[in-house]
Design an enzyme around this catalytic site. Structure first.
Site, mmCIF file in Angstrom:
data_model
loop_
_atom_site.group_PDB
_atom_site.id
_atom_site.type_symbol
_atom_site.label_atom_id
_atom_site.label_comp_id
_atom_site.label_asym_id
_atom_site.label_seq_id
_atom_site.Cartn_x
_atom_site.Cartn_y
_atom_site.Cartn_z
ATOM 1 C CB CYS A 54 4.657 -5.893 0.115
ATOM 2 S SG CYS A 54 5.940 -4.636 0.066
ATOM 3 C CG ASP B 72 8.568 -2.518 1.554
ATOM 4 O OD1 ASP B 72 8.548 -2.748 0.318
ATOM 5 O OD2 ASP B 72 8.080 -1.485 2.060
ATOM 6 C CD GLN C 113 1.373 -6.335 0.439
ATOM 7 O OE1 GLN C 113 1.276 -5.696 -0.594
ATOM 8 N NE2 GLN C 113 1.545 -7.650 0.454
ATOM 9 C CG HIS D 278 0.566 -1.219 1.762
ATOM 10 N ND1 HIS D 278 -0.700 -1.117 1.220
ATOM 11 C CD2 HIS D 278 1.343 -1.759 0.784
ATOM 12 C CE1 HIS D 278 -0.678 -1.572 -0.021
ATOM 13 N NE2 HIS D 278 0.537 -1.973 -0.314
ATOM 14 N NE ARG E 155 -0.451 2.203 -3.808
ATOM 15 C CZ ARG E 155 0.332 1.145 -4.017
ATOM 16 N NH1 ARG E 155 1.250 1.173 -4.946
ATOM 17 N NH2 ARG E 155 0.208 0.069 -3.283
ATOM 18 N NE ARG F 246 -2.502 -6.186 -1.760
ATOM 19 C CZ ARG F 246 -1.927 -5.086 -2.249
ATOM 20 N NH1 ARG F 246 -0.646 -5.093 -2.552
ATOM 21 N NH2 ARG F 246 -2.610 -3.950 -2.403
HETATM 22 N N1 NVA Z 1 7.259 0.784 1.075
HETATM 23 C C1 NVA Z 1 6.896 0.704 -0.330
HETATM 24 C C2 NVA Z 1 5.806 -0.278 -0.533
HETATM 25 C C3 NVA Z 1 5.378 -0.487 -1.960
HETATM 26 C C4 NVA Z 1 4.234 -1.464 -2.100
HETATM 27 C C5 NVA Z 1 6.503 2.082 -0.832
HETATM 28 O O1 NVA Z 1 5.828 2.813 -0.084
HETATM 29 O O2 NVA Z 1 6.877 2.458 -1.931
HETATM 30 N N1 CP Z 2 2.535 -4.414 -2.892
HETATM 31 C C1 CP Z 2 1.892 -3.444 -3.570
HETATM 32 O O1 CP Z 2 1.131 -2.668 -3.000
HETATM 33 O O2 CP Z 2 2.126 -3.453 -4.912
HETATM 34 P P1 CP Z 2 1.777 -2.268 -5.899
HETATM 35 O O3 CP Z 2 2.612 -1.087 -5.469
HETATM 36 O O4 CP Z 2 2.175 -2.759 -7.275
HETATM 37 O O5 CP Z 2 0.334 -1.961 -5.808
#
Ligand code: NVA
Ligand code: CP
Length: 325
Positions: free
Chosen positions: A278, A238, A151, A148, A121, A306
């Site tokens: 998400c 989102d 997801q 992502h 991540r 998930r």
């Molecule tokens: N668009 C958000 C998704 C979090 C799961 C981010 O990148 O923070």
């Molecule tokens: N939706 C998602 O990826 O959640 P987290 O950021 O908590 O992993």
């Protein structure tokens, strides 16, 4: 109380053949439509409990590398590896200082000597490509600035549970044209869903992703018109301020006025329509608790998926690998 029929348990002899052995999963487009079908079928079978007792990843380890915070991604990859008989090790950026304490390429060259896969991540999609280029083990995108994809596997598992199929279904993504929006476009291309992305002017999804999907014949429309919500099968949103964009919070909150998903907005969906997010939700911005708790909301089923979807992915990427020790 309805009693579900006991699942037919799989055995090591009856497991499906792993479809993605040794591959990286940096984007949903790293799978073909047929492979996506196989992964989602496996996810559904895992959710039905048919994999209880089989440990196809016994002796294998997955490193979970985090530059950013996570609840769902961290927990589901860790629990997923455990349930498949493998092991996960979480490495926070405070510990490994990806690209700061150590070059990304050197982190990759070290990890590949010890573990059998890496989930990352990260801030930049490029970091994942650098990891993948220097590690001869599967690298999985657990979210980047651009995409992502894990997801979206869970999201489409949820859509299929609710609507039978995603093909031809009208999915409306509303809000920021961010990593989630880009991965939605990839999934429209792979699944044959009909996707409309509704954003304010200036917050459209990535131009290259859109052009690629249109060239591949995907049914993808971009608009600023909230009328697209009417009659939708799936409404998805989102956050407006993604991790790393906190400095733009005020400008973004202003730009997205009117794009909040409310219970009133959910009444505009098709009668069978569902609401997905998400998570995490920034309540008071892109949505409100009354929407995630609305009868049309499936956000917590989506979060559950998930686990199932990623276990399926892990099985197909790593299920044919042999422990090296
Ligand atoms: N668009 C958000 C998704 C979090 C799961 C981010 O990148 O923070
Ligand atoms: N939706 C998602 O990826 O959640 P987290 O950021 O908590 O992993």
């Amino acid at each position: 109380m309805t009693t579900l029929p006991a699942p037919t348990l799989l055995t090591p002899q009856t497991l499906p053949a792993p479809l993605l052995t040794g591959r990286d999963f940096l984007s949903n487009l790293d799978m073909s439509p047929a492979e996506l079908r196989g992964v989602l079928d496996t996810a559904a079978s895992m959710k039905r409990g048919e994999w209880r007792g089989v440990k196809p990843l016994a002796g294998l380890s997955l490193a979970l590398v985090f530059e950013k915070a996570s609840l769902r991604t961290r927990t589901t990859f860790d629990v997923g590896m455990y349930q498949l008989g493998g092991h996960a090790i979480t490495l926070s950026n405070q510990e490994i200082g990806l690209g700061k304490r150590e070059r990304v390429s050197d982190v990759a060259r070290n990890l590949e000597r010890w573990v059998d896969g890496v989930m990352g991540r990260v801030y930049l999609q490029q970091t994942l490509h650098e990891l993948a280029d220097h590690a001869d083990i599967p690298v999985i995108n657990g979210l980047s600035d651009m995409l992502h994809p894990v997801q979206l596997l869970a999201d489409y598992q949820t859509v299929e549970e609710e609507l039978g199929t995603a093909q031809g279904k009208r999915v409306v993504y509303i809000g920021d044209g961010n990593n989630l929006a880009n991965s939605h476009i990839h999934m429209a291309q792979l699944s044959g869903s009909s996707l409309t992305v509704v954003t304010p002017v200036g917050y459209e999804p990535n131009g290259g992703v859109v052009q690629g999907a249109l060239k591949a014949g995907a049914d993808v429309t971009l608009t600023n018109d909230l009328g697209a919500i009417d009659g939708a099968d799936v409404l998805y949103t989102d956050v407006w301020i993604s991790m790393g964009q906190e400095a733009e919070a005020d400008i973004r909150r202003r730009a997205f006025q009117g794009y909040q998903v409310t219970p009133q907005m959910l009444e505009r969906l098709a009668p069978h329509g569902i609401f997905l997010h998400c998570l995490p939700a920034h309540y008071g911005e892109e949505t409100v608790p009354e929407a995630t708790e609305h009868p049309k909301s499936r956000v917590f089923d989506q979060a559950e998926n998930r686990l199932h979807a990623q276990k399926a992915l892990l099985y197909h990427l790593m299920g044919a690998l042999k422990p090296r020790w």
